[in-house]
Design an enzyme around this catalytic site. Sequence first.
Site, PDB file in Angstrom:
ATOM      1  N   ASP A  32     -10.857  10.888  -4.326  1.00 32.35           N
ATOM      2  CA  ASP A  32     -12.081  11.679  -4.225  1.00 32.35           C
ATOM      3  C   ASP A  32     -11.972  12.937  -5.078  1.00 32.35           C
ATOM      4  O   ASP A  32     -12.731  13.883  -4.907  1.00 32.35           O
ATOM      5  CB  ASP A  32     -12.380  12.042  -2.764  1.00 32.35           C
ATOM      6  CG  ASP A  32     -11.266  12.862  -2.119  1.00 32.35           C
ATOM      7  OD1 ASP A  32     -10.153  12.934  -2.706  1.00 32.35           O
ATOM      8  OD2 ASP A  32     -11.490  13.436  -1.027  1.00 32.35           O
ATOM      9  N   GLU A  78       4.910   4.910   3.502  1.00 35.66           N
ATOM     10  CA  GLU A  78       4.425   6.201   3.981  1.00 35.66           C
ATOM     11  C   GLU A  78       5.615   7.137   4.140  1.00 35.66           C
ATOM     12  O   GLU A  78       6.518   6.883   4.922  1.00 35.66           O
ATOM     13  CB  GLU A  78       3.694   6.034   5.310  1.00 35.66           C
ATOM     14  CG  GLU A  78       3.254   7.341   5.958  1.00 35.66           C
ATOM     15  CD  GLU A  78       2.487   8.223   4.985  1.00 35.66           C
ATOM     16  OE1 GLU A  78       2.917   9.374   4.762  1.00 35.66           O
ATOM     17  OE2 GLU A  78       1.462   7.779   4.434  1.00 35.66           O
ATOM     18  N   LYS A 126      -3.963  21.819  -8.640  1.00 34.58           N
ATOM     19  CA  LYS A 126      -3.642  22.934  -9.528  1.00 34.58           C
ATOM     20  C   LYS A 126      -2.970  22.397 -10.795  1.00 34.58           C
ATOM     21  O   LYS A 126      -2.130  21.511 -10.735  1.00 34.58           O
ATOM     22  CB  LYS A 126      -2.717  23.918  -8.825  1.00 34.58           C
ATOM     23  CG  LYS A 126      -3.374  24.664  -7.674  1.00 34.58           C
ATOM     24  CD  LYS A 126      -2.426  25.676  -7.072  1.00 34.58           C
ATOM     25  CE  LYS A 126      -3.095  26.435  -5.925  1.00 34.58           C
ATOM     26  NZ  LYS A 126      -2.167  27.417  -5.306  1.00 34.58           N
ATOM     27  N   PHE A 162      -9.968  10.111   7.039  1.00 35.68           N
ATOM     28  CA  PHE A 162      -9.792  10.996   5.898  1.00 35.68           C
ATOM     29  C   PHE A 162     -10.964  10.875   4.936  1.00 35.68           C
ATOM     30  O   PHE A 162     -11.524  11.878   4.482  1.00 35.68           O
ATOM     31  CB  PHE A 162      -8.484  10.661   5.169  1.00 35.68           C
ATOM     32  CG  PHE A 162      -8.278  11.450   3.904  1.00 35.68           C
ATOM     33  CD1 PHE A 162      -7.677  12.700   3.944  1.00 35.68           C
ATOM     34  CD2 PHE A 162      -8.707  10.959   2.673  1.00 35.68           C
ATOM     35  CE1 PHE A 162      -7.506  13.448   2.781  1.00 35.68           C
ATOM     36  CE2 PHE A 162      -8.538  11.696   1.511  1.00 35.68           C
ATOM     37  CZ  PHE A 162      -7.936  12.940   1.568  1.00 35.68           C
ATOM     38  N   GLU A 203       0.853  -1.188   0.000  1.00 31.60           N
ATOM     39  CA  GLU A 203       0.000   0.000   0.000  1.00 31.60           C
ATOM     40  C   GLU A 203       0.884   1.231   0.000  1.00 31.60           C
ATOM     41  O   GLU A 203       1.777   1.370   0.840  1.00 31.60           O
ATOM     42  CB  GLU A 203      -0.926   0.051   1.220  1.00 31.60           C
ATOM     43  CG  GLU A 203      -1.847   1.272   1.168  1.00 31.60           C
ATOM     44  CD  GLU A 203      -2.699   1.473   2.410  1.00 31.60           C
ATOM     45  OE1 GLU A 203      -3.835   1.949   2.246  1.00 31.60           O
ATOM     46  OE2 GLU A 203      -2.231   1.170   3.519  1.00 31.60           O
ATOM     47  N   ASP A 226      -2.213  12.244  -2.970  1.00 38.05           N
ATOM     48  CA  ASP A 226      -2.296  13.700  -3.064  1.00 38.05           C
ATOM     49  C   ASP A 226      -2.724  14.079  -4.475  1.00 38.05           C
ATOM     50  O   ASP A 226      -2.056  13.720  -5.446  1.00 38.05           O
ATOM     51  CB  ASP A 226      -0.926  14.317  -2.755  1.00 38.05           C
ATOM     52  CG  ASP A 226      -1.014  15.813  -2.503  1.00 38.05           C
ATOM     53  OD1 ASP A 226      -1.852  16.473  -3.151  1.00 38.05           O
ATOM     54  OD2 ASP A 226      -0.248  16.327  -1.665  1.00 38.05           O
TER      55      ASP A 226
END
Length: 282
Positions: free
Chosen positions: A184, A98, A152, A261, A73, A148
């Site tokens: 999302d 991570e 923009k 989240f 992951e 992330d």
Amino acid sequence: MRSLTEHQQHYRRPLSFVRRSNRLKPSYQRAWDAALGNELLEVPHGARDTSVAEGFTIDWREEFGRTAPLIVEIGSGSGEAIAHAAASNPETDFIAVEVYRPGAAQLAARIRREGLSNVRVACLDAVEVLDKLLPAGSVDELWIFFPDPWHKAKHRKRRLVQESFVEKAARVLTPTGVWRLATDWSDYAVQMRRVISASASFWNPHLGQRAGDISPLTQVRLGDLDAASLGKETHPLPYEQALDTEGGWAPRFAARVTTDFEQKSVTAGRRTFDLTFLRSAR
């Protein structure tokens, strides 16, 4: 023409993350120190502290003390999803990648607290992990949930799921491997669908499904939920432009728990897009 050194190549590649405050509060530092070399992989670094030194490798069978299916992951955060998966699937080994030290420390502490022997945490750049620590055909499933979005336009080159990354993922997955993704952010979902679908290394088992009126993309475009959740004026697209005729969205992966989240995202009115791709036969 001179070839670039590893140091130069690393610094020229746009990173998919920006490490903000990386300092550990005392409790996290204690968790980090206790887990280092155990739940938390101790890896010599190269040009950055998130890179892997040239020539360093890990024998995963030796690391876990067995031969078992392997799930990786990327972007595990504090580990809600992967800890739940590891506890539910003790016969499977997991690597949590991570890059943020506080999150990695929290996850390592969670693993130790819950007595999970089948998870290792890599506080490293995901690209470095795929390139240097994972042998070809060694991963059964690759998970990337809510990376992330770099929303923009000028920052989109930083998104993790790009054409070059797709082939890195293909290399490490087994011939029958599965790549699961969720976001999302509708624009990123479309990019993921496009760049992975364009690769001969993967195929979409849900091709053509959840298209038209029932497509989450159509619904977002009609309601402009992306803009609404950011507090901007909404300008829904005309129906003809909003209609997603391609589809290909997967049903929610049952093993993906709703993290804090994601719950905040749902509360804000955002939709989650799931994608599943299978490794094409070599």
